[in-house]
Design an enzyme around this catalytic site. Structure first.
Site, short mmCIF file in Angstrom:
data_model
loop_
_atom_site.label_atom_id
_atom_site.label_comp_id
_atom_site.label_asym_id
_atom_site.label_seq_id
_atom_site.Cartn_x
_atom_site.Cartn_y
_atom_site.Cartn_z
N ALA A 159 3.61 -2.14 4.20
CA ALA A 159 3.65 -1.20 5.32
C ALA A 159 3.37 -2.00 6.58
O ALA A 159 2.53 -2.91 6.56
CB ALA A 159 2.59 -0.12 5.13
N HIS B 4 -5.98 -8.00 -0.54
CA HIS B 4 -5.85 -8.25 0.91
C HIS B 4 -6.98 -9.16 1.38
O HIS B 4 -8.12 -9.05 0.93
CB HIS B 4 -5.93 -6.94 1.70
N ASN C 228 4.57 3.08 11.50
CA ASN C 228 4.09 3.57 12.80
C ASN C 228 4.62 2.64 13.89
O ASN C 228 4.99 1.51 13.60
CB ASN C 228 2.56 3.60 12.84
N TYR D 267 -8.41 -8.95 4.17
CA TYR D 267 -9.43 -8.16 4.88
C TYR D 267 -10.46 -7.53 3.94
O TYR D 267 -11.52 -7.08 4.37
CB TYR D 267 -8.80 -7.08 5.78
N GLU D 268 -10.13 -7.50 2.64
CA GLU D 268 -11.11 -6.97 1.69
C GLU D 268 -12.22 -7.98 1.42
O GLU D 268 -13.20 -7.67 0.74
CB GLU D 268 -10.42 -6.62 0.37
N MET E 55 -0.88 -6.63 7.52
CA MET E 55 -2.11 -7.34 7.10
C MET E 55 -1.96 -7.97 5.73
O MET E 55 -2.94 -8.09 4.99
CB MET E 55 -3.29 -6.36 7.09
N SER E 56 -0.75 -8.34 5.36
CA SER E 56 -0.56 -8.85 3.99
C SER E 56 0.65 -9.77 3.91
O SER E 56 1.16 -10.24 4.92
CB SER E 56 -0.36 -7.67 3.03
N HIS F 27 -7.64 2.87 -5.83
CA HIS F 27 -6.39 2.11 -5.85
C HIS F 27 -6.16 1.62 -7.27
O HIS F 27 -7.07 1.10 -7.90
CB HIS F 27 -6.48 0.88 -4.93
N SER G 20 0.84 -1.20 0.00
CA SER G 20 0.00 0.00 0.00
C SER G 20 0.87 1.25 0.00
O SER G 20 1.77 1.39 0.84
CB SER G 20 -0.88 0.03 1.26
N HIS H 47 -4.60 5.23 9.81
CA HIS H 47 -4.24 5.08 8.40
C HIS H 47 -3.50 6.31 7.86
O HIS H 47 -2.60 6.19 7.03
CB HIS H 47 -5.51 4.81 7.59
N1 HPA Z 1 -0.79 -2.86 12.29
C1 HPA Z 1 -1.18 -3.62 11.25
N2 HPA Z 1 -0.93 -3.30 10.00
C2 HPA Z 1 -0.26 -2.17 9.75
C3 HPA Z 1 0.17 -1.32 10.79
C4 HPA Z 1 -0.12 -1.70 12.12
O1 HPA Z 1 0.23 -1.00 13.10
N3 HPA Z 1 0.82 -0.29 10.21
C5 HPA Z 1 0.77 -0.50 8.87
N4 HPA Z 1 0.12 -1.63 8.59
#
Ligand code: HPA
Length: 314
Positions: free
Chosen positions: A120, A90, A247, A92-93, A223-224, A68, A37, A261
Site C-alpha cells: 500500500a 516492517h 491515499n 518500523y516494527e 514503508m516497505s 496480523h 498490508s 490508517h
Molecule cells: N505514506 C507512507 N506509507 C503509506 C502511505 C503514505 O501516505 N499510504 C500507505 N502507506
C-alpha cells in the site's frame, strides 16, 4: 531489538529454514509473493494449500503485530505453484533490516526464481487517484541513503556479489506482461507506472517531506518492499512490484486532509479483488526463468579480477 544493518544471520541459518520447509512440503514453487498490508487475501485463493505459521518455522522471524496473520502459504494460484508471505516484516516494527529480508534468502534457497511484491502506498504523483494500481518501475531506497541497506556487512558470495547492479531491479518484460494483462482484465483505466520511495515510517510524511519526494522523482511513498527487492536482486531473482495507491499525500498547507490508517485500509478493501485478479492472471502466465539468470549476478567477473573491490577499497 537491534536495528544495526550488520547481517546477523549465517548462510546455515537460512539453509536450516529452507531445508525444513522442503522437508515439510512437496510443493516446489518458482514464484513467491509478498502480500502487502491488507492484501494477504491473495494467499487465501491458493488451492491445495500447505500453511506454515511463522512461529512453527525454524529460525523464521516472528510477527509482532497482533491480529496480523503471519504465515507462509504454499499452494497453487491459477494452476501455478507458488508461496505467499501472508504478513511481512516492517522495519518500523523494530526489526533489524536483515530480519526484514530473511524470508527472501530462504525463498532463494527454496528455488524461487520470481518474486512478486505488493504494498500500500501514498500517491505523490498528482495524476494518481486513490485506488490506482502502480507498476513499480524503480525505487528510491531512502533507508539505504541513511546506511540501512540489507546488504551492508560481510558479503555472502553464495547469495550474490559484493556490488550488485540495481539499475535493472524491476523486470521490464514482466511489466509489459502486466500492462497487457491489465488490459485483458479491464483494469487498465486505473493502472499507473512509477517510482516507489521507501521511508522507514511509521509516521506518515510531513508536507515538506512529500514535496521533497516529489522533487526527487518519486510517484508513490510507502514503508516497505525496497529491502526485500534489494536482497532478491542480489541473489538474481526476477522482481515484479505493484503498489496500491491507498491515499493521496498532502502537499498543500491549506489542505485539511490528513493521511490516516483507516483510509489506507478502506482503499485496500475496495481494490483488493482487482489486485488479486491481476496478480493471479499474471502468475499463470509466468514461464520458466532461464537458469543462467538465477545465479548470483552483477559484477562477479570484475570482482575476481579486482579482489580489492571485495575489501571495500573502492
Ligand atoms: N505514506 C507512507 N506509507 C503509506 C502511505 C503514505 O501516505 N499510504 C500507505 N502507506
Amino acid at each position: 531489538m537491534s536495528t544495526s544493518s550488520e547481517c546477523s544471520y549465517s548462510y546455515e541459518d537460512y539453509k536450516e529454514t529452507a531445508d525444513w520447509l522442503l522437508a515439510n512440503t512437496d510443493i516446489r514453487p518458482k514464484v513467491a509473493i509478498i502480500c502487502g498490508s491488507g492484501l494477504g487475501g491473495l494467499a487465501d485463493l491458493l488451492d491445495n494449500k500447505k500453511v506454515f505459521p511463522y512461529h512453527k518455522i525454524p529460525r523464521f522471524p516472528q510477527s509482532t503485530v497482533q491480529g496480523h496473520k503471519g504465515q507462509l502459504v504454499f499452494g497453487e494460484l491459477n494452476g501455478k505453484q507458488c508461496v505467499c508471505m501472508q504478513g511481512r516484516f516492517h522495519f518500523y516494527e523494530g526489526y533489524n533490516i536483515a530480519t526484514v529480508t530473511y524470508p527472501v534468502r530462504v525463498f532463494f534457497l527454496l528455488g524461487i526464481e520470481t518474486l512478486i511484491v505488493t504494498n500500500a502506498a501514498g500517491g505523490l504523483n498528482s495524476k494518481f487517484k486513490m485506488g490506482d494500481i502502480m507498476l513499480i518501475k524503480d525505487h528510491i531506497n531512502m533507508p539505504g541513503f541513511a546506511g540501512q541497506n540489507p546488504l551492508c556487512g560481510r558479503n555472502e558470495e553464495r547469495f550474490g556479489v559484493r556490488f550488485p547492479c540495481m539499475s535493472d531491479a524491476y523486470d521490464r518484460d514482466f511489466a509489459r506482461m502486466a500492462r497487457e494483462t491489465a488490459q485483458e482484465l479491464g483494469c487498465d483505466s486505473f493502472l499507473q507506472e512509477g517510482v516507489y520511495c521507501m521511508l522507514a515510517g511509521p509516521c506518515y510524511e510531513t508536507i515538506a517531506e512529500c514535496r521533497v519526494l516529489q522533487i526527487l522523482g518519486a510517484d508513490a511513498v510507502g514503508m516497505s518492499t525496497v529491502p526485500e527487492v534489494v536482497v532478491a536482486r542480489h541473489c538474481g531473482m526476477r522482481v515484479f512490484g505493484l503498489s496500491l495507491i491507498t491515499n493521496k499525500v498532502v502537499t498543500d498547507y491549506n489542505s485539511t486532509e490528513k493521511a490516516n490508517h483507516e483510509e489506507v485500509l478502506g482503499t485496500t478493501r475496495m481494490r483488493t479483488e482487482d489486485l488479486q485478479k491481476l496478480v493471479s492472471n499474471l502468475v499463470a502466465k509466468i514461464k520458466g526463468h532461464r537458469k543462467s539468470e538465477r545465479k548470483p549476478r552483477g559484477h562477479a567477473g570484475i570482482n575476481h579480477l579486482y579482489p580489492f573491490l571485495e575489501q571495500g577499497i573502492h
